[in-house]
Design an enzyme around this catalytic site. Structure first.
Site, PDB file in Angstrom:
ATOM      1  N   ASP A 150     -86.082  29.905 -31.373  1.00 35.88           N
ATOM      2  CA  ASP A 150     -85.883  30.634 -30.127  1.00 35.88           C
ATOM      3  C   ASP A 150     -87.226  30.757 -29.403  1.00 35.88           C
ATOM      4  OD1 ASP A 150     -84.910  32.890 -28.269  1.00 35.88           O
ATOM      5  OD2 ASP A 150     -83.152  32.572 -29.516  1.00 35.88           O
ATOM      6  N   HIS A 204     -86.322  37.169 -25.860  1.00 37.45           N
ATOM      7  CA  HIS A 204     -85.001  36.690 -26.271  1.00 37.45           C
ATOM      8  C   HIS A 204     -84.909  36.533 -27.785  1.00 37.45           C
ATOM      9  CE1 HIS A 204     -81.650  33.729 -26.668  1.00 37.45           C
ATOM     10  NE2 HIS A 204     -81.153  34.393 -25.626  1.00 37.45           N
ATOM     11  N   SER A 368     -75.441  34.119 -27.043  1.00 38.68           N
ATOM     12  CA  SER A 368     -76.729  34.236 -27.742  1.00 38.68           C
ATOM     13  C   SER A 368     -76.739  35.391 -28.719  1.00 38.68           C
ATOM     14  CB  SER A 368     -77.868  34.435 -26.737  1.00 38.68           C
ATOM     15  OG  SER A 368     -78.240  33.229 -26.137  1.00 38.68           O
TER      16      SER A 368
END
Length: 516
Positions: A150, A204, A368
């Site tokens: 990620d 994220h 996600s």
């Protein structure tokens, strides 16, 4: 997959939880009420007679139950115990129904509707993944490594205390000790900046890692799914949240060679790539379970890498078990297609802040955040079944997903393009006990896999009385009798681990096949 109607009811058991404000003691009966030689002592501590009962039929010994003010009970216990060396005195402990749930002490756990939904915070009762029930079975093991490919992970966040993966074959000495081409990759690798510091510069990755594996029972914030696995950060997304296929492909080769267990990829692109597909196949063949977000277009067309056959594609549902379309924020929706394998909650999910560690107010939505829920449960399965391969774990997740509890027009019986095999259920997955037939080592019976067509090819040197194929639950899905020597082909429609048994000269010969 599992139908909701087929879930068994759990019989409640009784478990002692602390003490009440009552004492029990055993004494010879002198009639109804507290024996005279003890009554004054009980009165001294403001005790109140509750009941008495004999220690069996015909016994002259009775158990007496007396209630005391909370402030007096310990002193009453001491005085009664000291009144006679033969007097048996005990606290009357409290019993509660054990609902087979483990509720963590994380201060904002009640807001995590997707783990335990009582409809008080969001949505429909029990529209969740039954996480407290699963935690009664397994909470993780530090022998299991979860990789977050990620934007990086902020390991200074207290929710990751003690959880960072450390490469056992590497030291910080300026030398590539493990000879994998990455100098001092003690904690993973940053493929964006090509260095050994895969810290988060976007947020994220930290959010994704927290959903899967934030510490639980730590008296702060949220609880992740797995509280004990090691977390490796592999950075392929820049501070803007974008990256290149080449970094993803290299990352997959990298983690496969490190021998990790589960990889989560909450990222995606639209174009095809043989190079990424080959890298994913390399990792899958190294027994790495690959899990990825399907995408947030709300339309047909699962993203890459999720649409690859070696990767579990995860879609998202809301707090009514409906496919997110759109999300509560008004954008997009859960992408669908025949590659979707499983659904998990993915809207209004609390997330960690990679910059302000005291901030537990942020929520977000998207596949996600659904994908790391599946990855977290996969890690728990690895911990519970350390001898099972990634294909078996994938098959268990398929078979225990809850089918036909979403929108009736989309969540039809069996695997479908909208919900895959169904919605993730951690408790059902952890309760599942797979049956694996061990492989023999002989030359009479050999198998090969045609991955493109999902075919098992088997070769027998002599005529066989019977050929059988079993899924991971032990259910026989194929049988052929009086099979001639030679090479034969059987199509397997679903991914998973299968056991193939040949009965030759009335002796059984076993092989295993993993179908992606």
């Amino acid at each position: 997959m599992k139908s909701l109607a087929s879930l068994a009811l759990v019989i409640l058991s009784l478990t002692a939880f602390g003490q009440s404000n009552q004492l029990m003691f055993v004494a010879e009966s002198t009639g109804h009420g507290i024996p005279e030689h003890l009554s004054q002592l009980v009165q001294n501590h403001s005790g109140e007679f509750v009941k008495q009962f004999p220690r069996g039929k015909g016994s002259t010994e009775f158990v007496y139950v007396v209630r005391f003010p909370e402030a007096n009970i310990d002193a009453a216990f001491q005085d009664l115990s000291n009144s006679s060396p033969s007097l048996l005195v005990e606290y009357d402990h409290v019993l509660k129904a054990d609902t087979t749930k483990y509720i963590p002490n994380d201060v904002r756990f009640a807001e995590q509707w997707y783990l335990e939904n009582d409809a008080g915070f969001n949505g429909e009762m029990d529209a969740d993944i039954d996480m407290p029930e699963a935690w009664k079975i397994e909470r993780g093991n530090d022998n299991v490594t979860l990789v977050i490919i990620d934007s990086g992970v902020e390991f200074d966040h207290p929710e990751f205390n003690g959880r960072r993966y450390v490469n056992p074959n590497e030291t910080l000495n300026g030398i590539d000790d493990d000879q994998n081409g990455k100098i001092d990759d003690l904690y993973g690798w940053d493929f964006v900046d090509n260095d050994n510091d895969p810290n988060d510069e976007n947020g994220h990755g930290t959010a994704v890692a927290g959903v899967a594996a934030a510490n639980g029972d730590d008296l702060r914030g949220w609880a992740g799914v797995d509280w004990n696995c090691r977390i490796m950060s592999v950075r392929v997304l820049s501070s803007s949240g974008s990256g290149n296929y080449s970094d993803l492909a290299e990352a997959l080769y990298y983690v496969a060679d490190l021998g990790v267990d589960v990889v989560n990829m909450s990222l995606g692109g639209g174009a095809n790539s043989t190079i990424v597909e080959d890298a994913a196949e390399y990792a899958a063949l190294a027994d790495v379970l690959l899990i990825a977000a399907s995408g947030n277009s709300g339309e047909r067309g699962v993203n890459l890498p999720a649409r690859l056959p070696t990767i579990m594609a995860v879609g998202s549902v809301n707090w009514f078990n409906d496919r997110c379309d759109p999300y509560s924020s008004g954008f997009g929706g859960s992408t669908y297609g025949d590659e979707v394998e499983i659904m998990a909650p993915g809207d209004n999910i609390p997330i960690l802040d990679y910059q302000n560690f005291m901030n537990y107010s942020d929520v977000s939505g998207g596949t996600s955040l659904a994908s790391p829920l599946v990855a977290g449960v996969a890690c728990l399965l690895r911990a519970k079944h350390p001898n099972l391969g990634s294909g078996a774990i994938r098959s268990i997740l398929h078979q225990t997903a809850i089918d036909q509890i979403g929108q009736s027009a989309e969540d039809v019986q069996g695997r479908d393009d909208y919900y895959g095999y169904g919605i993730l259920n951690a408790n059902e997955a952890l309760k599942y006990e797979p049956i694996i037939i061990t492989s023999d080592d002989d030359d009479l019976f050999q198998i090969a896999i045609d991955f493109d067509n999902r075919d098992v090819l088997y070769e027998i040197e002599e005529d066989a009385q019977k050929i059988e194929i079993f899924d991971v639950s032990g259910r026989r899905i194929f049988v052929a009798t009086n099979v001639r020597a030679g090479t034969h082909r059987v199509n397997i429609s679903s991914a998973g681990v299968y056991s193939i048994r040949a009965t030759i000269n009335y002796a059984r010969h076993n092989r295993q096949a993993v179908i992606y």
